[in-house]
Design a protein around this motif. Structure first.
Motif, PDB file in Angstrom:
ATOM      1  N   ARG A 141      -1.357  14.656 -37.074  1.00  0.00           N
ATOM      2  CA  ARG A 141      -0.872  14.843 -35.703  1.00  0.00           C
ATOM      3  C   ARG A 141      -1.107  16.274 -35.266  1.00  0.00           C
ATOM      4  O   ARG A 141      -0.568  17.219 -35.847  1.00  0.00           O
ATOM      5  CB  ARG A 141       0.615  14.490 -35.619  1.00  0.00           C
ATOM      6  N   GLU A 142      -1.900  16.445 -34.219  1.00  0.00           N
ATOM      7  CA  GLU A 142      -2.190  17.773 -33.677  1.00  0.00           C
ATOM      8  C   GLU A 142      -1.330  18.089 -32.463  1.00  0.00           C
ATOM      9  O   GLU A 142      -1.206  19.260 -32.082  1.00  0.00           O
ATOM     10  CB  GLU A 142      -3.674  17.867 -33.301  1.00  0.00           C
ATOM     11  N   ARG A 143      -0.769  17.054 -31.840  1.00  0.00           N
ATOM     12  CA  ARG A 143       0.111  17.238 -30.692  1.00  0.00           C
ATOM     13  C   ARG A 143       1.404  16.472 -30.941  1.00  0.00           C
ATOM     14  O   ARG A 143       1.376  15.377 -31.512  1.00  0.00           O
ATOM     15  CB  ARG A 143      -0.527  16.679 -29.407  1.00  0.00           C
ATOM     16  N   PRO A 144       2.533  16.991 -30.514  1.00  0.00           N
ATOM     17  CA  PRO A 144       3.770  16.205 -30.563  1.00  0.00           C
ATOM     18  C   PRO A 144       3.674  15.044 -29.586  1.00  0.00           C
ATOM     19  O   PRO A 144       2.865  15.062 -28.645  1.00  0.00           O
ATOM     20  CB  PRO A 144       4.850  17.203 -30.167  1.00  0.00           C
ATOM     21  N   ALA A 145       4.503  14.043 -29.800  1.00  0.00           N
ATOM     22  CA  ALA A 145       4.433  12.831 -28.979  1.00  0.00           C
ATOM     23  C   ALA A 145       4.610  13.134 -27.493  1.00  0.00           C
ATOM     24  O   ALA A 145       3.924  12.568 -26.645  1.00  0.00           O
ATOM     25  CB  ALA A 145       5.482  11.829 -29.451  1.00  0.00           C
ATOM     26  N   ALA A 146       5.542  14.034 -27.183  1.00  0.00           N
ATOM     27  CA  ALA A 146       5.799  14.347 -25.769  1.00  0.00           C
ATOM     28  C   ALA A 146       4.576  14.958 -25.094  1.00  0.00           C
ATOM     29  O   ALA A 146       4.305  14.702 -23.922  1.00  0.00           O
ATOM     30  CB  ALA A 146       6.999  15.283 -25.656  1.00  0.00           C
ATOM     31  N   GLU A 147       3.833  15.769 -25.827  1.00  0.00           N
ATOM     32  CA  GLU A 147       2.634  16.393 -25.265  1.00  0.00           C
ATOM     33  C   GLU A 147       1.460  15.419 -25.232  1.00  0.00           C
ATOM     34  O   GLU A 147       0.609  15.487 -24.329  1.00  0.00           O
ATOM     35  CB  GLU A 147       2.263  17.617 -26.103  1.00  0.00           C
ATOM     36  N   ALA A 148       1.418  14.504 -26.191  1.00  0.00           N
ATOM     37  CA  ALA A 148       0.321  13.538 -26.252  1.00  0.00           C
ATOM     38  C   ALA A 148       0.484  12.405 -25.246  1.00  0.00           C
ATOM     39  O   ALA A 148      -0.510  11.794 -24.829  1.00  0.00           O
ATOM     40  CB  ALA A 148       0.215  12.962 -27.663  1.00  0.00           C
ATOM     41  N   TRP A 149       1.732  12.120 -24.854  1.00  0.00           N
ATOM     42  CA  TRP A 149       2.003  10.992 -23.967  1.00  0.00           C
ATOM     43  C   TRP A 149       1.194  11.019 -22.674  1.00  0.00           C
ATOM     44  O   TRP A 149       0.596   9.990 -22.297  1.00  0.00           O
ATOM     45  CB  TRP A 149       3.493  10.892 -23.681  1.00  0.00           C
ATOM     46  N   PRO A 150       1.121  12.121 -21.921  1.00  0.00           N
ATOM     47  CA  PRO A 150       0.328  12.099 -20.678  1.00  0.00           C
ATOM     48  C   PRO A 150      -1.135  11.760 -20.921  1.00  0.00           C
ATOM     49  O   PRO A 150      -1.778  11.109 -20.086  1.00  0.00           O
ATOM     50  CB  PRO A 150       0.492  13.518 -20.121  1.00  0.00           C
ATOM     51  N   HIS A 151      -1.685  12.200 -22.047  1.00  0.00           N
ATOM     52  CA  HIS A 151      -3.084  11.904 -22.348  1.00  0.00           C
ATOM     53  C   HIS A 151      -3.261  10.413 -22.651  1.00  0.00           C
ATOM     54  O   HIS A 151      -4.216   9.779 -22.168  1.00  0.00           O
ATOM     55  CB  HIS A 151      -3.553  12.754 -23.525  1.00  0.00           C
ATOM     56  N   PHE A 152      -2.358   9.860 -23.466  1.00  0.00           N
ATOM     57  CA  PHE A 152      -2.420   8.428 -23.761  1.00  0.00           C
ATOM     58  C   PHE A 152      -2.209   7.616 -22.487  1.00  0.00           C
ATOM     59  O   PHE A 152      -2.927   6.637 -22.230  1.00  0.00           O
ATOM     60  CB  PHE A 152      -1.350   8.072 -24.803  1.00  0.00           C
ATOM     61  N   HIS A 153      -1.245   8.024 -21.685  1.00  0.00           N
ATOM     62  CA  HIS A 153      -0.960   7.347 -20.417  1.00  0.00           C
ATOM     63  C   HIS A 153      -2.199   7.372 -19.514  1.00  0.00           C
ATOM     64  O   HIS A 153      -2.527   6.370 -18.863  1.00  0.00           O
ATOM     65  CB  HIS A 153       0.221   8.049 -19.736  1.00  0.00           C
ATOM     66  N   GLY A 154      -2.893   8.501 -19.493  1.00  0.00           N
ATOM     67  CA  GLY A 154      -4.087   8.620 -18.659  1.00  0.00           C
ATOM     68  C   GLY A 154      -5.196   7.662 -19.054  1.00  0.00           C
ATOM     69  O   GLY A 154      -5.979   7.218 -18.210  1.00  0.00           O
ATOM     70  N   TRP A 155      -5.290   7.338 -20.348  1.00  0.00           N
ATOM     71  CA  TRP A 155      -6.261   6.339 -20.783  1.00  0.00           C
ATOM     72  C   TRP A 155      -5.771   4.925 -20.487  1.00  0.00           C
ATOM     73  O   TRP A 155      -6.528   4.080 -20.004  1.00  0.00           O
ATOM     74  CB  TRP A 155      -6.526   6.467 -22.290  1.00  0.00           C
ATOM     75  N   ARG A 156      -4.477   4.673 -20.738  1.00  0.00           N
ATOM     76  CA  ARG A 156      -3.981   3.291 -20.663  1.00  0.00           C
ATOM     77  C   ARG A 156      -3.922   2.758 -19.239  1.00  0.00           C
ATOM     78  O   ARG A 156      -3.999   1.536 -19.027  1.00  0.00           O
ATOM     79  CB  ARG A 156      -2.595   3.179 -21.319  1.00  0.00           C
ATOM     80  N   VAL A 157      -3.797   3.629 -18.251  1.00  0.00           N
ATOM     81  CA  VAL A 157      -3.769   3.137 -16.871  1.00  0.00           C
ATOM     82  C   VAL A 157      -5.066   2.433 -16.495  1.00  0.00           C
ATOM     83  O   VAL A 157      -5.094   1.623 -15.566  1.00  0.00           O
ATOM     84  CB  VAL A 157      -3.496   4.283 -15.861  1.00  0.00           C
ATOM     85  N   ASN A 158      -6.141   2.724 -17.229  1.00  0.00           N
ATOM     86  CA  ASN A 158      -7.436   2.125 -16.908  1.00  0.00           C
ATOM     87  C   ASN A 158      -7.539   0.667 -17.334  1.00  0.00           C
ATOM     88  O   ASN A 158      -8.413  -0.049 -16.850  1.00  0.00           O
ATOM     89  CB  ASN A 158      -8.558   2.919 -17.570  1.00  0.00           C
ATOM     90  N   TYR A 159      -6.688   0.241 -18.282  1.00  0.00           N
ATOM     91  CA  TYR A 159      -6.874  -1.117 -18.792  1.00  0.00           C
ATOM     92  C   TYR A 159      -5.594  -1.911 -18.985  1.00  0.00           C
ATOM     93  O   TYR A 159      -5.668  -3.132 -19.202  1.00  0.00           O
ATOM     94  CB  TYR A 159      -7.626  -1.069 -20.132  1.00  0.00           C
ATOM     95  N   GLU A 160      -4.417  -1.289 -18.897  1.00  0.00           N
ATOM     96  CA  GLU A 160      -3.200  -2.035 -19.228  1.00  0.00           C
ATOM     97  C   GLU A 160      -2.993  -3.252 -18.330  1.00  0.00           C
ATOM     98  O   GLU A 160      -2.759  -4.360 -18.835  1.00  0.00           O
ATOM     99  CB  GLU A 160      -1.975  -1.128 -19.146  1.00  0.00           C
ATOM    100  N   ALA A 161      -3.074  -3.085 -17.015  1.00  0.00           N
ATOM    101  CA  ALA A 161      -2.787  -4.199 -16.102  1.00  0.00           C
ATOM    102  C   ALA A 161      -3.761  -5.356 -16.328  1.00  0.00           C
ATOM    103  O   ALA A 161      -3.355  -6.527 -16.377  1.00  0.00           O
ATOM    104  CB  ALA A 161      -2.849  -3.719 -14.659  1.00  0.00           C
ATOM    105  N   LEU A 162      -5.049  -5.047 -16.480  1.00  0.00           N
ATOM    106  CA  LEU A 162      -6.035  -6.098 -16.697  1.00  0.00           C
ATOM    107  C   LEU A 162      -5.858  -6.749 -18.067  1.00  0.00           C
ATOM    108  O   LEU A 162      -6.014  -7.968 -18.214  1.00  0.00           O
ATOM    109  CB  LEU A 162      -7.454  -5.533 -16.570  1.00  0.00           C
ATOM    110  N   ALA A 163      -5.553  -5.943 -19.073  1.00  0.00           N
ATOM    111  CA  ALA A 163      -5.335  -6.500 -20.411  1.00  0.00           C
ATOM    112  C   ALA A 163      -4.157  -7.465 -20.404  1.00  0.00           C
ATOM    113  O   ALA A 163      -4.220  -8.556 -20.997  1.00  0.00           O
ATOM    114  CB  ALA A 163      -5.098  -5.368 -21.410  1.00  0.00           C
ATOM    115  N   TYR A 164      -3.079  -7.091 -19.736  1.00  0.00           N
ATOM    116  CA  TYR A 164      -1.909  -7.968 -19.672  1.00  0.00           C
ATOM    117  C   TYR A 164      -2.240  -9.260 -18.926  1.00  0.00           C
ATOM    118  O   TYR A 164      -1.794 -10.350 -19.318  1.00  0.00           O
ATOM    119  CB  TYR A 164      -0.759  -7.255 -18.966  1.00  0.00           C
ATOM    120  N   GLU A 165      -3.021  -9.162 -17.855  1.00  0.00           N
ATOM    121  CA  GLU A 165      -3.364 -10.351 -17.084  1.00  0.00           C
ATOM    122  C   GLU A 165      -4.273 -11.289 -17.878  1.00  0.00           C
ATOM    123  O   GLU A 165      -4.088 -12.515 -17.873  1.00  0.00           O
ATOM    124  CB  GLU A 165      -4.034  -9.949 -15.770  1.00  0.00           C
ATOM    125  N   LEU A 166      -5.261 -10.731 -18.574  1.00  0.00           N
ATOM    126  CA  LEU A 166      -6.156 -11.567 -19.381  1.00  0.00           C
ATOM    127  C   LEU A 166      -5.408 -12.198 -20.550  1.00  0.00           C
ATOM    128  O   LEU A 166      -5.651 -13.359 -20.901  1.00  0.00           O
ATOM    129  CB  LEU A 166      -7.337 -10.743 -19.887  1.00  0.00           C
TER     130      LEU A 166
END
Length: 365
Positions: free
Chosen positions: A302-327
């Motif tokens: 782990r190079e970043r704490p979870a709180a610091e990594a969250w915005p980066h993970f969130h920035g990736w997941r917005v691209n596919y979460e809604a479509l993944a859930y629908e499929l």
């Protein structure tokens, strides 16, 4: 009235031919109203038949029949529509009554030949009907090898993922297992394999949407769950440990959400093509934090704490979460962790933990 019957027959015949071409022939990912309506009606019927049992496994057993029923339903509708069209045409351009028109249309369409007569002005229509039936059946038969070839390519990778990410698969589990058994160097190749598979799925499943209804041989496996698993693992890798994350992680994420968008367009599912990094997601920070703690305990660097990594993970997941859930919802996929709700009541199923342990350093038993 005979003119109206003739025009009605021509219209039905043209609509049927257009449906066949857009579903079986045109490699463009065109929307098929017939396939969608059959999927919706048959899926609803099968889901209701399994509802009294109240378990995911009952739903899985029922939905296993969905894909073959759709294929048979399409063939039955096309042949029935052509039979109706030729009956209307024969009745409209001749003095034949309804019974004789239906009998001659069926005799010609199915190449039985028992109702042909010496009416030369109807011969061209009889010949056209005789060519239509075998052609539709031949196209449907030629369609099956394409479907099963794409299905086999997909299921090979889904099956290989089971030992790496659990069953049902889960992104954090994939990362944790690699560090637990010292196979983290295999992750770049895994990302490359799923990048290619995502491109294949995007092409095949948008051109042939019935593939969405083909279920995996095992109830706890699913192509959409597998794709979400690999994408989540790549997003966590980039967010939590960006310096050690391979470039293939970015590539599989882009290939994954591009494939989902291609499928969504062919199904006419709306989505935001350019979401902002602060677009809300259903996955919570608490779930992400728990997952980061789990993979860190397994040895993930782990190079970043979870709180610091969250915005980066969130920035990736917005691209596919809604479509993944629908499929996942539309395909009634196994309710794995981080894959959203289903149309039937069920709790999320965590991956089964392996019973074996890491072998000792000397490789002994």
């Amino acid at each position: 009235m005979r003119l109206i019957h003739t025009l009605g027959g021509v219209l039905i015949l043209l609509l049927t031919i257009a449906s066949i071409l857009r579903t079986l022939v045109v490699p463009r990912g065109l929307y098929s109203a017939l396939a969608y309506r059959l999927w919706w009606g048959l899926r609803t019927l099968l889901r209701l038949s399994a509802a009294p049992f109240g378990t995911y496994h009952a739903q899985d057993r029922a939905q296993t029949w969905l894909a073959p029923l759709i294929l048979l339903g399409m063939l039955a509708v096309w042949l029935s529509s052509m039979l109706l069209a030729y009956t209307l045409l024969l009745h409209g351009i001749s003095e034949l009554n309804w019974a004789v028109s239906f009998r001659e249309a069926g005799s010609s369409l199915f190449t039985l030949g028992f109702a042909s007569g010496e009416r030369l002005h109807l011969s061209a229509l009889d010949f056209l009907a005789a060519a239509s039936g075998p052609l539709v059946i031949a196209l449907q038969i030629a369609y099956l090898p394409t479907l099963y070839a794409a299905y086999n390519r997909r299921e090979v990778e889904v099956t290989l993922l089971q030992s790496r990410a659990g069953e049902p698969a889960w992104g954090p589990e994939l990362l944790a297992r690699q560090w637990l058994v010292d196979t983290e160097t295999a992750l770049p190749q895994l990302y490359r394999d799923w990048e290619r598979l995502a491109a294949d799925i995007g092409e095949s499943h948008s051109n042939y949407p019935v593939l969405l209804s083909f279920r995996s041989p095992r109830p706890h496996r699913s192509w959409v769950v597998g794709l979400v698993t690999v994408m989540d693992a790549a997003a966590i890798h980039l967010a939590v440990s960006p310096d050690s994350a391979p470039p293939e992680a970015r590539l599989v994420l882009r290939a994954g959400f591009t494939a989902m968008r291609d499928i969504a367009r062919s199904l006419r599912v709306g989505f935001d093509p350019d979401p902002t990094p602060d677009t809300p997601v259903l996955l919570t920070f608490a779930e992400f934090d728990a997952a980061v703690s789990m993979i860190t305990a397994a040895g993930f660097p782990r190079e970043r704490p979870a709180a610091e990594a969250w915005p980066h993970f969130h920035g990736w997941r917005v691209n596919y979460e809604a479509l993944a859930y629908e499929l996942a919802r539309r395909s009634d996929a196994v309710p794995a962790l981080w894959t959203g709700p289903r149309d039937f009541r069920t709790a999320a199923i965590p991956p089964a933990r392996p019973t074996d342990r890491r072998p000792p350093p000397d490789g002994g038993a």
